[in-house]
Scaffold this motif. Structure first.
Motif, PDB file in Angstrom:
ATOM      1  N   LEU A  41      17.600  27.166  34.676  1.00  0.00           N
ATOM      2  CA  LEU A  41      18.012  25.759  34.667  1.00  0.00           C
ATOM      3  C   LEU A  41      18.597  25.373  33.307  1.00  0.00           C
ATOM      4  O   LEU A  41      18.167  25.861  32.266  1.00  0.00           O
ATOM      5  CB  LEU A  41      16.835  24.841  34.999  1.00  0.00           C
ATOM      6  CG  LEU A  41      16.228  24.994  36.400  1.00  0.00           C
ATOM      7  CD1 LEU A  41      15.287  23.830  36.706  1.00  0.00           C
ATOM      8  CD2 LEU A  41      17.289  25.091  37.492  1.00  0.00           C
ATOM      9  N   ARG A  42      19.584  24.505  33.356  1.00  0.00           N
ATOM     10  CA  ARG A  42      20.276  24.003  32.162  1.00  0.00           C
ATOM     11  C   ARG A  42      19.967  22.511  32.005  1.00  0.00           C
ATOM     12  O   ARG A  42      19.452  21.882  32.940  1.00  0.00           O
ATOM     13  CB  ARG A  42      21.787  24.200  32.333  1.00  0.00           C
ATOM     14  CG  ARG A  42      22.174  25.628  32.646  1.00  0.00           C
ATOM     15  CD  ARG A  42      22.398  26.413  31.389  1.00  0.00           C
ATOM     16  NE  ARG A  42      22.304  27.855  31.632  1.00  0.00           N
ATOM     17  CZ  ARG A  42      22.364  28.756  30.663  1.00  0.00           C
ATOM     18  NH1 ARG A  42      22.524  28.385  29.412  1.00  0.00           N
ATOM     19  NH2 ARG A  42      22.247  30.028  30.932  1.00  0.00           N
ATOM     20  N   THR A  43      20.343  21.973  30.854  1.00  0.00           N
ATOM     21  CA  THR A  43      20.039  20.546  30.632  1.00  0.00           C
ATOM     22  C   THR A  43      20.653  19.682  31.739  1.00  0.00           C
ATOM     23  O   THR A  43      20.088  18.643  32.092  1.00  0.00           O
ATOM     24  CB  THR A  43      20.571  20.083  29.260  1.00  0.00           C
ATOM     25  OG1 THR A  43      21.936  20.461  29.140  1.00  0.00           O
ATOM     26  CG2 THR A  43      19.789  20.716  28.121  1.00  0.00           C
ATOM     27  N   GLN A  44      21.779  20.124  32.294  1.00  0.00           N
ATOM     28  CA  GLN A  44      22.430  19.350  33.373  1.00  0.00           C
ATOM     29  C   GLN A  44      21.538  19.228  34.609  1.00  0.00           C
ATOM     30  O   GLN A  44      21.781  18.395  35.475  1.00  0.00           O
ATOM     31  CB  GLN A  44      23.743  20.036  33.791  1.00  0.00           C
ATOM     32  CG  GLN A  44      24.844  20.032  32.751  1.00  0.00           C
ATOM     33  CD  GLN A  44      24.792  21.241  31.831  1.00  0.00           C
ATOM     34  OE1 GLN A  44      23.745  21.874  31.674  1.00  0.00           O
ATOM     35  NE2 GLN A  44      25.905  21.552  31.206  1.00  0.00           N
ATOM     36  N   ASP A  45      20.513  20.085  34.694  1.00  0.00           N
ATOM     37  CA  ASP A  45      19.670  20.094  35.896  1.00  0.00           C
ATOM     38  C   ASP A  45      18.454  19.175  35.798  1.00  0.00           C
ATOM     39  O   ASP A  45      17.722  19.025  36.780  1.00  0.00           O
ATOM     40  CB  ASP A  45      19.190  21.527  36.178  1.00  0.00           C
ATOM     41  CG  ASP A  45      20.355  22.467  36.427  1.00  0.00           C
ATOM     42  OD1 ASP A  45      21.277  22.079  37.176  1.00  0.00           O
ATOM     43  OD2 ASP A  45      20.348  23.578  35.877  1.00  0.00           O
ATOM     44  N   GLU A  46      18.253  18.566  34.649  1.00  0.00           N
ATOM     45  CA  GLU A  46      17.066  17.718  34.481  1.00  0.00           C
ATOM     46  C   GLU A  46      17.037  16.614  35.545  1.00  0.00           C
ATOM     47  O   GLU A  46      15.993  16.276  36.090  1.00  0.00           O
ATOM     48  CB  GLU A  46      17.064  17.109  33.069  1.00  0.00           C
ATOM     49  CG  GLU A  46      15.752  16.424  32.742  1.00  0.00           C
ATOM     50  CD  GLU A  46      15.704  15.902  31.315  1.00  0.00           C
ATOM     51  OE1 GLU A  46      16.674  16.117  30.547  1.00  0.00           O
ATOM     52  OE2 GLU A  46      14.686  15.268  30.980  1.00  0.00           O
ATOM     53  N   LEU A  74      17.354  24.224  29.842  1.00  0.00           N
ATOM     54  CA  LEU A  74      16.342  23.171  30.006  1.00  0.00           C
ATOM     55  C   LEU A  74      15.019  23.740  29.478  1.00  0.00           C
ATOM     56  O   LEU A  74      14.772  24.943  29.604  1.00  0.00           O
ATOM     57  CB  LEU A  74      16.225  22.819  31.489  1.00  0.00           C
ATOM     58  CG  LEU A  74      15.472  21.535  31.837  1.00  0.00           C
ATOM     59  CD1 LEU A  74      16.174  20.311  31.247  1.00  0.00           C
ATOM     60  CD2 LEU A  74      15.372  21.369  33.345  1.00  0.00           C
ATOM     61  N   THR A  75      14.188  22.900  28.887  1.00  0.00           N
ATOM     62  CA  THR A  75      12.934  23.412  28.326  1.00  0.00           C
ATOM     63  C   THR A  75      11.743  22.735  29.001  1.00  0.00           C
ATOM     64  O   THR A  75      11.877  21.684  29.641  1.00  0.00           O
ATOM     65  CB  THR A  75      12.851  23.130  26.815  1.00  0.00           C
ATOM     66  OG1 THR A  75      12.751  21.712  26.622  1.00  0.00           O
ATOM     67  CG2 THR A  75      14.059  23.678  26.077  1.00  0.00           C
ATOM     68  N   ARG A  76      10.581  23.337  28.788  1.00  0.00           N
ATOM     69  CA  ARG A  76       9.359  22.712  29.313  1.00  0.00           C
ATOM     70  C   ARG A  76       9.163  21.344  28.690  1.00  0.00           C
ATOM     71  O   ARG A  76       8.724  20.406  29.342  1.00  0.00           O
ATOM     72  CB  ARG A  76       8.150  23.617  29.018  1.00  0.00           C
ATOM     73  CG  ARG A  76       8.090  24.845  29.863  1.00  0.00           C
ATOM     74  CD  ARG A  76       6.900  25.694  29.533  1.00  0.00           C
ATOM     75  NE  ARG A  76       7.044  26.389  28.255  1.00  0.00           N
ATOM     76  CZ  ARG A  76       6.132  27.175  27.725  1.00  0.00           C
ATOM     77  NH1 ARG A  76       4.985  27.353  28.350  1.00  0.00           N
ATOM     78  NH2 ARG A  76       6.335  27.796  26.584  1.00  0.00           N
ATOM     79  N   GLU A  77       9.509  21.232  27.408  1.00  0.00           N
ATOM     80  CA  GLU A  77       9.329  19.942  26.726  1.00  0.00           C
ATOM     81  C   GLU A  77      10.208  18.865  27.361  1.00  0.00           C
ATOM     82  O   GLU A  77       9.795  17.714  27.481  1.00  0.00           O
ATOM     83  CB  GLU A  77       9.642  20.094  25.232  1.00  0.00           C
ATOM     84  CG  GLU A  77       9.291  18.836  24.453  1.00  0.00           C
ATOM     85  CD  GLU A  77       9.323  19.044  22.946  1.00  0.00           C
ATOM     86  OE1 GLU A  77       9.797  20.109  22.498  1.00  0.00           O
ATOM     87  OE2 GLU A  77       8.857  18.138  22.237  1.00  0.00           O
ATOM     88  N   ASP A  78      11.439  19.244  27.775  1.00  0.00           N
ATOM     89  CA  ASP A  78      12.308  18.260  28.443  1.00  0.00           C
ATOM     90  C   ASP A  78      11.613  17.697  29.684  1.00  0.00           C
ATOM     91  O   ASP A  78      11.797  16.548  30.058  1.00  0.00           O
ATOM     92  CB  ASP A  78      13.622  18.918  28.913  1.00  0.00           C
ATOM     93  CG  ASP A  78      14.508  19.359  27.753  1.00  0.00           C
ATOM     94  OD1 ASP A  78      14.439  18.715  26.685  1.00  0.00           O
ATOM     95  OD2 ASP A  78      15.253  20.343  27.921  1.00  0.00           O
ATOM     96  N   ILE A  79      10.827  18.520  30.349  1.00  0.00           N
ATOM     97  CA  ILE A  79      10.266  18.127  31.643  1.00  0.00           C
ATOM     98  C   ILE A  79       8.887  17.486  31.506  1.00  0.00           C
ATOM     99  O   ILE A  79       8.619  16.445  32.126  1.00  0.00           O
ATOM    100  CB  ILE A  79      10.199  19.365  32.583  1.00  0.00           C
ATOM    101  CG1 ILE A  79      11.613  19.943  32.773  1.00  0.00           C
ATOM    102  CG2 ILE A  79       9.600  18.990  33.941  1.00  0.00           C
ATOM    103  CD1 ILE A  79      11.658  21.285  33.484  1.00  0.00           C
ATOM    104  N   VAL A  80       8.001  18.067  30.690  1.00  0.00           N
ATOM    105  CA  VAL A  80       6.632  17.516  30.621  1.00  0.00           C
ATOM    106  C   VAL A  80       6.210  17.131  29.197  1.00  0.00           C
ATOM    107  O   VAL A  80       5.048  16.812  28.967  1.00  0.00           O
ATOM    108  CB  VAL A  80       5.587  18.490  31.229  1.00  0.00           C
ATOM    109  CG1 VAL A  80       5.784  18.659  32.712  1.00  0.00           C
ATOM    110  CG2 VAL A  80       5.603  19.849  30.519  1.00  0.00           C
ATOM    111  N   GLY A  81       7.185  17.142  28.266  1.00  0.00           N
ATOM    112  CA  GLY A  81       6.857  16.833  26.872  1.00  0.00           C
ATOM    113  C   GLY A  81       6.267  15.444  26.697  1.00  0.00           C
ATOM    114  O   GLY A  81       5.526  15.187  25.749  1.00  0.00           O
TER     115      GLY A  81
END
Ligand code: SF4
Ligand code: SF4
Length: 233
Positions: free
Chosen positions: A35-40, A129-136
């Protein structure tokens, strides 16, 4: 996701030259996309669930088909899971069609087997995309992820495994077994307490170390004095 690259690669399913997708699904059978940042937005919209994802953590070793060697990945990768006992993307149905086609990830939208320029640009970009982007932003949960990462990072594990491999260093072996035991115990405790659903463990903490230790050519075996590392020949 197993993308062939290079000029005029042709369809990875039929090998034919073409100019549009024939929906053969071949490019979805070699693992899920990163996944890339565009997928957030897809996660925020609920099109892709966290339980559909797993994390390959920085330093995990993967087989590089070009160099024919195991190599460490330079940063975390959030990937779509694959179906049990296969490396088919979890969203690929029996008719080889994507169940989330209208909302498929950026890598999937960028891949055209007849012209790989676009996907090569995506690979060259540095926007995973990172874990922090999602649950940070989830207090408590993110602290757990950071704590686990600090105690179970692959850089430390690799260093220990080098010592084990070099001369069966007992101290290093004990440290590895402790690390694996912590990783296992954290997962079991969180699930037993109801704080975390089992299906999101591999996203939060990456795949269990008891499984990924095999990438160092060792497996865990229960002996008389607890777990020990055994070389896989
Ligand atoms: S892009 Fe994928 S699904 Fe479409 S023709 Fe090529 S290999 Fe098949
Ligand atoms: S998300 Fe859809 S398009 Fe992308 S690899 Fe999976 S099945 Fe294929």
């Amino acid at each position: 996701m197993e993308f062939l690259t290079g000029e005029n690669s042709g369809c990875s399913g039929c090998g034919e030259m073409q100019s549009s997708c024939n929906f053969c699904g071949a490019c979805c059978t070699g693992g899920g996309p990163v996944l890339r940042t565009q997928d957030e937005r897809l996660i925020k919209m609920g099109k892709i669930q966290i339980s559909d994802l797993y994390t390959m953590r920085k330093g995990e070793r993967v087989f590089n088909k070009e160099t024919l060697a195991m190599e460490s990945i330079p940063s975390d990768q959030i990937k779509i899971k694959v179906q049990e006992e296969t490396i088919r993307c979890t969203f690929l149905n029996e008719a080889n069609r994507c169940r989330i086609y209208a909302n498929r990830p950026f890598e999937c939208r960028s891949y055209k087997c007849w012209d790989t320029k676009e996907i090569e640009e995506v690979y060259a970009s540095d926007d995973p995309l990172t874990r922090e982007d999602i649950v940070g932003g989830i207090e408590g949960l993110w602290d757990l992820v950071k704590d686990h990462q600090g105690r179970c990072d692959y850089e430390t594990l690799s260093g220990l495994m080098e010592r084990v491999e070099a001369d069966q260093d007992k101290e290093a072996m004990a440290s590895v077994c402790e690390m694996i035991a912590y990783d296992r115990s954290l997962r079991e405790t969180l699930v037993a307490s109801g704080r975390v659903k089992p299906e999101i463990l591999d996203f939060l903490f990456g795949r269990a170390l008891s499984t990924t230790i095999v990438m160092f050519n060792y497996r865990l075996e229960k002996g008389e004095n607890g777990y020990q590392l055994v070389r896989v020949e």
